[in-house]
Design a protein around this motif. Sequence first.
Motif, PDB file in Angstrom:
ATOM      1  N   TYR A   1       0.745  -1.151  -0.116  1.00 52.89           N
ATOM      2  CA  TYR A   1       0.035   0.011  -0.007  1.00 52.89           C
ATOM      3  C   TYR A   1       0.930   1.346  -0.083  1.00 52.89           C
ATOM      4  O   TYR A   1       0.592   2.139  -0.893  1.00 52.89           O
ATOM      5  N   LEU A   2       1.745   1.273   0.769  1.00 55.97           N
ATOM      6  CA  LEU A   2       2.793   2.603   1.043  1.00 55.97           C
ATOM      7  C   LEU A   2       3.719   2.560  -0.189  1.00 55.97           C
ATOM      8  O   LEU A   2       3.855   3.946  -0.754  1.00 55.97           O
ATOM      9  N   ARG A   3       4.027   1.453  -0.994  1.00 57.66           N
ATOM     10  CA  ARG A   3       4.641   1.663  -2.265  1.00 57.66           C
ATOM     11  C   ARG A   3       3.854   2.312  -3.322  1.00 57.66           C
ATOM     12  O   ARG A   3       4.405   3.030  -4.011  1.00 57.66           O
ATOM     13  N   ILE A   4       2.527   1.818  -3.274  1.00 51.80           N
ATOM     14  CA  ILE A   4       1.412   2.458  -4.234  1.00 51.80           C
ATOM     15  C   ILE A   4       1.601   3.938  -4.144  1.00 51.80           C
ATOM     16  O   ILE A   4       1.455   4.618  -4.876  1.00 51.80           O
ATOM     17  N   LEU A   5       1.182   4.131  -2.953  1.00 51.35           N
ATOM     18  CA  LEU A   5       0.978   5.749  -2.730  1.00 51.35           C
ATOM     19  C   LEU A   5       2.258   6.460  -3.067  1.00 51.35           C
ATOM     20  O   LEU A   5       2.147   7.739  -3.387  1.00 51.35           O
ATOM     21  N   ALA A   6       3.429   5.871  -2.528  1.00 48.82           N
ATOM     22  CA  ALA A   6       4.687   6.701  -2.743  1.00 48.82           C
ATOM     23  C   ALA A   6       4.698   6.842  -4.629  1.00 48.82           C
ATOM     24  O   ALA A   6       5.235   7.799  -4.806  1.00 48.82           O
TER      25      ALA A   6
ATOM     26  N   PRO B   1      16.046  16.822  -5.552  1.00 46.92           N
ATOM     27  CA  PRO B   1      15.226  15.700  -5.887  1.00 46.92           C
ATOM     28  C   PRO B   1      14.305  15.406  -4.743  1.00 46.92           C
ATOM     29  O   PRO B   1      14.603  15.456  -3.509  1.00 46.92           O
ATOM     30  N   TRP B   2      13.039  14.948  -5.167  1.00 53.40           N
ATOM     31  CA  TRP B   2      11.973  15.062  -4.169  1.00 53.40           C
ATOM     32  C   TRP B   2      12.299  13.841  -3.159  1.00 53.40           C
ATOM     33  O   TRP B   2      12.722  12.651  -3.408  1.00 53.40           O
ATOM     34  N   THR B   3      12.008  13.970  -1.905  1.00 55.11           N
ATOM     35  CA  THR B   3      12.007  12.965  -0.955  1.00 55.11           C
ATOM     36  C   THR B   3      10.511  12.860  -0.523  1.00 55.11           C
ATOM     37  O   THR B   3      10.162  13.658   0.142  1.00 55.11           O
ATOM     38  N   ILE B   4       9.877  11.668  -0.519  1.00 58.64           N
ATOM     39  CA  ILE B   4       8.527  11.358  -0.312  1.00 58.64           C
ATOM     40  C   ILE B   4       8.586  10.491   0.879  1.00 58.64           C
ATOM     41  O   ILE B   4       9.105   9.259   1.014  1.00 58.64           O
ATOM     42  N   THR B   5       7.954  10.801   1.933  1.00 56.13           N
ATOM     43  CA  THR B   5       7.978  10.053   3.289  1.00 56.13           C
ATOM     44  C   THR B   5       6.613   9.806   3.573  1.00 56.13           C
ATOM     45  O   THR B   5       5.688  10.777   3.825  1.00 56.13           O
ATOM     46  N   LEU B   6       6.227   8.689   3.925  1.00 59.05           N
ATOM     47  CA  LEU B   6       4.886   8.079   4.417  1.00 59.05           C
ATOM     48  C   LEU B   6       4.853   7.453   5.719  1.00 59.05           C
ATOM     49  O   LEU B   6       5.780   6.491   5.772  1.00 59.05           O
ATOM     50  N   GLU B   7       4.390   7.982   6.623  1.00 60.81           N
ATOM     51  CA  GLU B   7       4.605   7.458   7.983  1.00 60.81           C
ATOM     52  C   GLU B   7       3.057   7.016   8.461  1.00 60.81           C
ATOM     53  O   GLU B   7       2.244   7.698   8.310  1.00 60.81           O
ATOM     54  N   VAL B   8       3.202   5.720   9.329  1.00 64.51           N
ATOM     55  CA  VAL B   8       2.006   5.133   9.585  1.00 64.51           C
ATOM     56  C   VAL B   8       1.992   5.206  11.265  1.00 64.51           C
ATOM     57  O   VAL B   8       2.976   4.327  11.795  1.00 64.51           O
ATOM     58  N   ALA B   9       1.474   5.854  12.066  1.00 59.52           N
ATOM     59  CA  ALA B   9       1.497   6.086  13.353  1.00 59.52           C
ATOM     60  C   ALA B   9       0.175   5.434  14.054  1.00 59.52           C
ATOM     61  O   ALA B   9       0.130   5.144  15.311  1.00 59.52           O
ATOM     62  N   THR B  10      -0.891   5.243  13.324  1.00 55.94           N
ATOM     63  CA  THR B  10      -2.103   4.943  13.892  1.00 55.94           C
ATOM     64  C   THR B  10      -2.780   4.081  13.015  1.00 55.94           C
ATOM     65  O   THR B  10      -2.362   3.935  11.940  1.00 55.94           O
TER      66      THR B  10
END
Length: 401
Positions: free
Chosen positions: A312-317, A364-373
């Motif tokens: 899921y996170l790979r798709i969103l990134a 260059p863009w750095t995209i970070t996805l964090e899941v805390a909840t």
Amino acid sequence: MATLKPRSVRLPLLIALPVLVILGLAAVFLSGQEPPPPPHPPAPNLPEPDDGPPPRPETDPLQADPDPPPRPISGAPATAQEAEEMADEAWGALEKLRARLELKYKGAEYKLDRGWTIELLMRRLDRLDGKYFRGTDFALEFPEGEEPVAVARCVTRSGANLPDGELKLTVNLRTGITEKSGRLLARTPEGLILLGEREYARLDELIREALFSHCERQQAQTDGSLAPLDGLYDDSPGEPFNAASLSASAVVNRPLAVEFACRSLNGERLAEPAVVTLDYAAKSVAISSVSAKSWMPLPADREAFKNQCRWYLRILAGTARNALDAGTPRDQITLEGDERFGWAIRYAVVLPFDIKLTISESEPWTITLEVATQFGRPLPFKPLRYVTEGKDGRDGWEDGD
């Protein structure tokens, strides 16, 4: 010398009165006028009629609680665990009867004798005795018809009627098709229903699926209104639930909020309702507090949760990176819009509200996805952080994770 008596004046008056009355009537008759009507009292000063609606009752039937108030029921188990144990014991005894029936039917060369009894099948009735039930609490009957159908029933508990009615196992001895019906539920002293771990585990499945389905619908809603709420649940969710037990309804005064709930069974209230409120506008989720551990549990294993969220996170990134490459301003990129959205949230068991997206201010863009909840509740372990850097940069979990 004689004394003269004075002349009486009453006699002429008595004679004159009738004459005067007759003369008065004759005068009225000859004049052709009727006597004046008798006087009437003045009419009361009444208010003008009001054509408005009648006064409303104190309780509006449309706003009244549809469920009746709870009432104590004698003989009901006092805890959900006790109810589960009792139900398991009763169904176990009915399954023993079914097995003996099938064996007897086979031994009789597949001919049904409607004179068979429990004593004949079990040889000893006390073989059905358990912690809660005795052999005398069970009954056996054979409905008339062409099919060899038998009905085994648990009708009492030590001679007393079951609080929710009998438990019934119906078997077609020719086809082996078996159906179960009936329930045995625990209640508080006030009469509120107590559900156990198995029931809340089933509610967890039903409400999660309804929630994910609606999220998928809302994803496709282009006019900004709330997506339809019909058909989100199975028609036959399984005992003790039915279609009427489950609801999905819009929240009053919150245009983009939905409540998914089970508050009662057949009109009887639950002691601990199962409710999830999802607000798309506020990007929030609220879950009712239930003592059962099977209701909306948080993930316990971080590595297993990482494996669930990875794709899921790979798709969103990847979606965010493609949007940046296409010239979309970074502040306009969101986590919605991917066609695989429905599959992804079911697999990862997280909503977009649970994921925080951060994009660096320069290339260059750095995209970070964090899941805390998960569903708005803090995870019981360190948050997950998935990082993607430009086209040829790293793509995976944050270093040291």
